[in-house]
Design a protein around this motif. Structure first.
Motif, PDB file in Angstrom:
ATOM      1  N   LYS A 117     -23.578 -66.232  40.184  1.00 20.25           N
ATOM      2  CA  LYS A 117     -24.038 -64.855  40.034  1.00 20.25           C
ATOM      3  C   LYS A 117     -24.474 -64.610  38.591  1.00 20.25           C
ATOM      4  N   THR A 118     -25.643 -64.088  38.454  1.00 21.82           N
ATOM      5  CA  THR A 118     -26.170 -63.784  37.115  1.00 21.82           C
ATOM      6  C   THR A 118     -26.591 -62.332  37.050  1.00 21.82           C
ATOM      7  N   SER A 119     -26.525 -61.785  35.870  1.00 25.58           N
ATOM      8  CA  SER A 119     -26.924 -60.396  35.662  1.00 25.58           C
ATOM      9  C   SER A 119     -28.435 -60.311  35.468  1.00 25.58           C
ATOM     10  N   LYS A 120     -29.024 -59.224  35.948  1.00 23.44           N
ATOM     11  CA  LYS A 120     -30.463 -58.995  35.750  1.00 23.44           C
ATOM     12  C   LYS A 120     -30.757 -58.493  34.354  1.00 23.44           C
ATOM     13  N   PHE A 121     -29.720 -58.114  33.628  1.00 23.67           N
ATOM     14  CA  PHE A 121     -29.896 -57.542  32.293  1.00 23.67           C
ATOM     15  C   PHE A 121     -29.372 -58.523  31.265  1.00 23.67           C
ATOM     16  N   ASN A 122     -30.251 -59.089  30.487  1.00 20.22           N
ATOM     17  CA  ASN A 122     -29.885 -60.036  29.443  1.00 20.22           C
ATOM     18  C   ASN A 122     -30.527 -59.620  28.130  1.00 20.22           C
ATOM     19  N   CYS A 123     -29.667 -59.374  27.164  1.00 19.12           N
ATOM     20  CA  CYS A 123     -30.156 -58.923  25.862  1.00 19.12           C
ATOM     21  C   CYS A 123     -30.400 -60.133  24.970  1.00 19.12           C
ATOM     22  N   SER A 124     -31.650 -60.262  24.505  1.00 18.08           N
ATOM     23  CA  SER A 124     -31.983 -61.374  23.616  1.00 18.08           C
ATOM     24  C   SER A 124     -31.497 -61.122  22.194  1.00 18.08           C
ATOM     25  N   ASN A 125     -31.038 -59.889  21.933  1.00 15.20           N
ATOM     26  CA  ASN A 125     -30.587 -59.559  20.586  1.00 15.20           C
ATOM     27  C   ASN A 125     -29.103 -59.889  20.390  1.00 15.20           C
ATOM     28  N   CYS A 126     -28.232 -59.313  21.242  1.00 15.76           N
ATOM     29  CA  CYS A 126     -26.781 -59.539  21.098  1.00 15.76           C
ATOM     30  C   CYS A 126     -26.225 -60.527  22.112  1.00 15.76           C
ATOM     31  N   LYS A 127     -27.093 -61.037  23.003  1.00 13.76           N
ATOM     32  CA  LYS A 127     -26.727 -62.044  23.991  1.00 13.76           C
ATOM     33  C   LYS A 127     -25.779 -61.530  25.063  1.00 13.76           C
ATOM     34  N   LYS A 128     -25.650 -60.187  25.165  1.00 14.91           N
ATOM     35  CA  LYS A 128     -24.825 -59.617  26.226  1.00 14.91           C
ATOM     36  C   LYS A 128     -25.656 -59.508  27.495  1.00 14.91           C
ATOM     37  N   THR A 129     -24.945 -59.249  28.637  1.00 16.77           N
ATOM     38  CA  THR A 129     -25.639 -59.162  29.918  1.00 16.77           C
ATOM     39  C   THR A 129     -25.604 -57.749  30.487  1.00 16.77           C
ATOM     40  N   ALA A 178     -32.814 -56.030  25.276  1.00 10.41           N
ATOM     41  CA  ALA A 178     -32.944 -55.862  23.825  1.00 10.41           C
ATOM     42  C   ALA A 178     -33.568 -54.530  23.456  1.00 10.41           C
ATOM     43  N   GLU A 179     -34.397 -53.994  24.347  1.00 13.46           N
ATOM     44  CA  GLU A 179     -35.087 -52.729  24.063  1.00 13.46           C
ATOM     45  C   GLU A 179     -34.104 -51.592  23.891  1.00 13.46           C
ATOM     46  N   TYR A 180     -32.960 -51.675  24.611  1.00  9.02           N
ATOM     47  CA  TYR A 180     -31.987 -50.576  24.559  1.00  9.02           C
ATOM     48  C   TYR A 180     -30.697 -50.999  23.868  1.00  9.02           C
ATOM     49  N   CYS A 181     -30.724 -52.096  23.141  1.00  4.66           N
ATOM     50  CA  CYS A 181     -29.536 -52.588  22.450  1.00  4.66           C
ATOM     51  C   CYS A 181     -29.234 -51.714  21.233  1.00  4.66           C
ATOM     52  N   VAL A 182     -27.963 -51.289  21.102  1.00  8.82           N
ATOM     53  CA  VAL A 182     -27.574 -50.424  19.998  1.00  8.82           C
ATOM     54  C   VAL A 182     -27.029 -51.224  18.815  1.00  8.82           C
ATOM     55  N   ARG A 183     -26.943 -52.529  18.965  1.00 10.94           N
ATOM     56  CA  ARG A 183     -26.466 -53.340  17.857  1.00 10.94           C
ATOM     57  C   ARG A 183     -27.583 -53.568  16.836  1.00 10.94           C
ATOM     58  N   SER A 184     -27.213 -54.081  15.687  1.00  7.04           N
ATOM     59  CA  SER A 184     -28.184 -54.319  14.620  1.00  7.04           C
ATOM     60  C   SER A 184     -29.265 -55.271  15.088  1.00  7.04           C
ATOM     61  N   GLY A 185     -30.536 -54.876  14.905  1.00 13.74           N
ATOM     62  CA  GLY A 185     -31.646 -55.692  15.358  1.00 13.74           C
ATOM     63  C   GLY A 185     -32.157 -55.304  16.716  1.00 13.74           C
ATOM     64  N   ALA A 222     -30.903 -49.723  17.542  1.00 14.97           N
ATOM     65  CA  ALA A 222     -29.850 -49.961  16.561  1.00 14.97           C
ATOM     66  C   ALA A 222     -29.490 -48.675  15.842  1.00 14.97           C
ATOM     67  N   GLY A 223     -28.193 -48.438  15.704  1.00 16.34           N
ATOM     68  CA  GLY A 223     -27.741 -47.221  15.043  1.00 16.34           C
ATOM     69  C   GLY A 223     -27.575 -46.048  15.978  1.00 16.34           C
ATOM     70  N   ARG A 252     -34.076 -47.114  10.411  1.00 21.87           N
ATOM     71  CA  ARG A 252     -33.444 -46.536  11.591  1.00 21.87           C
ATOM     72  C   ARG A 252     -34.388 -46.657  12.789  1.00 21.87           C
ATOM     73  N   ALA A 253     -33.822 -47.015  13.957  1.00 23.46           N
ATOM     74  CA  ALA A 253     -34.636 -47.254  15.144  1.00 23.46           C
ATOM     75  C   ALA A 253     -34.754 -45.983  15.966  1.00 23.46           C
ATOM     76  N   TYR A 254     -35.940 -45.781  16.581  1.00 21.46           N
ATOM     77  CA  TYR A 254     -36.198 -44.630  17.443  1.00 21.46           C
ATOM     78  C   TYR A 254     -36.964 -45.106  18.656  1.00 21.46           C
TER      79      TYR A 254
END
Length: 376
Positions: free
Chosen positions: A246-258, A262-269, A273-274, A314-316
């Motif tokens: 089983k794999t998640s459809k959501f994979n963040c290329s920034n923080c490597k979470k599932t 990456a478009e909605y990642c709140v971590r740095s980068g 972000a922020g 700052r990201a928007y």
């Protein structure tokens, strides 16, 4: 009971009956006969010796004097025989334990008593020998005040086992040892061995080779069970290996979470972000609404999500009407927007956000990400 006869009394019986009374003038010095002790062999030998020395040994043997004379022809001899037989019977009964004594209570003659005791004790057979040796070998004697008593008991049990009728031969000892060492899972086999040992005779003995034969048959059953269990286990393992992970459809290329992209990642980068998790969730909700409006062909204007950063890093994210986007940069006090081409695939609504269910899942996973971020 005296045999019946129509003959007249023998005249010599009144003068000199051919059976005279005998007396037992000594006391038995051995232990009382006790099945729990298993001392028949020693006891019977001592009792026979005492009765023989008293002239009463014939009362327990298959001899002419073990049956009473004719009371009609030899009334005095009959009376003397009865007295002697009662003496022999009482001597045996007085030197027996309670169980044996009770058995003799309703028996009429000394011969009947001897046979009853013999049958009772000889019926113990090899199983009693097994129990005696097994109990003796299981003893663990500590260094205490009872050590001498305990060792004597072990010696007594071993001697009793060897002195039982039939004794213990080499083959018998092998069979007994096998019964002792066969452990868990062999209850049925032990029962079969005990049954066969009990039924064995001198002409048809039970040999240890039969035990090995039983074990070989049991081994075949054991191997068959293992083969069946192994086949079932392989099938389960194969089914498990064949199932796709089983794999998640959501994979963040920034923080490597599932839990998000990456478009909605709140971590740095990340694209947001922020920002807070709530703001990221709201942005994803708006993107979904825009996608629904576009796919339904409604009159609402198409919105395109655009991610950017201000001069302070700052990201928007902003949603812009597609028809108002031009190739010129639109500048504001807090943001700088690059030229946007509506035909550019990079501005399409993320394919991951195609159903409300998936968005709700992403929101839940996003909350987990927030907790993980706060803890670490």
């Amino acid at each position: 009971m005296a045999p019946s006869s129509t003959s007249s009394p023998d005249p010599n019986d009144a003068i000199k009956p051919y059976i005279t009374t005998q007396r037992i003038s000594f006391t038995f010095t051995g232990d009382a006969l006790d099945k729990t002790v298993g001392n028949w062999k020693i006891w019977s030998s001592n009792i026979r010796d005492d009765l023989d020395m008293s002239g009463l040994g014939s009362h327990i043997d298959d001899a002419p004097l073990s049956t009473p004379p004719d009371a009609a022809t030899h009334p005095n001899a009959f009376r003397n025989w009865t007295t002697n037989d009662r003496a022999a019977r009482a001597y045996m009964k007085r030197n027996c334990a309670t169980v044996e004594s009770d058995i003799l209570e309703n028996l009429a003659t000394a011969r009947e008593c001897w046979k009853a005791l013999q049958t009772l004790h000889l019926d113990e057979g090899p199983i009693k020998q097994v129990n005696l040796i097994q109990n003796a070998l299981a003893q663990r004697i500590a260094r205490d005040k009872e050590q001498v008593t305990k060792v004597r008991q072990v010696r007594k049990d071993i001697r009793r086992a060897f002195r039982m009728p039939g004794g213990i031969t080499e083959e018998m000892f092998v069979n007994i040892t096998c019964l002792i060492v066969l452990g868990a899972g062999h209850d049925h086999l032990r029962t079969m061995i005990q049954r066969d040992m009990q039924a064995a005779t001198s002409t048809n003995p039970f040999l240890s080779e039969q035990i090995i034969s039983y074990l070989e048959q049991d081994l075949q059953l054991l191997e068959g069970d293992e083969q069946r269990n192994g086949t079932a286990g392989q099938a389960v393992a194969l089914a498990t290996q064949s199932a796709p992970p089983k794999t998640s459809k959501f994979n963040c290329s920034n923080c490597k979470k599932t839990s998000h992209t990456a478009e909605y990642c709140v971590r740095s980068g990340g694209g947001m972000a922020g920002k807070s998790i709530a703001e990221s969730m709201a942005a994803r909700r708006k993107a979904l609404d825009a996608a629904k409006t576009t796919s339904s062909g409604g009159s609402a204007k198409q919105k395109i999500p655009v991610t950017f950063k201000d001069t302070e890093g700052r990201a928007y994210i902003a949603h812009i009407d597609a028809e108002t986007v031009t190739s010129n940069a639109a500048r504001t006090e807090h943001m700088t927007l690059s030229a946007i081409d509506t035909s550019d695939p990079s501005f399409e609504v993320p394919k991951e956000l195609t159903t409300l269910e998936e968005v709700e899942h992403a929101e839940y996973e996003g909350w987990l990400t927030c907790v993980d971020r706060q803890l670490g």
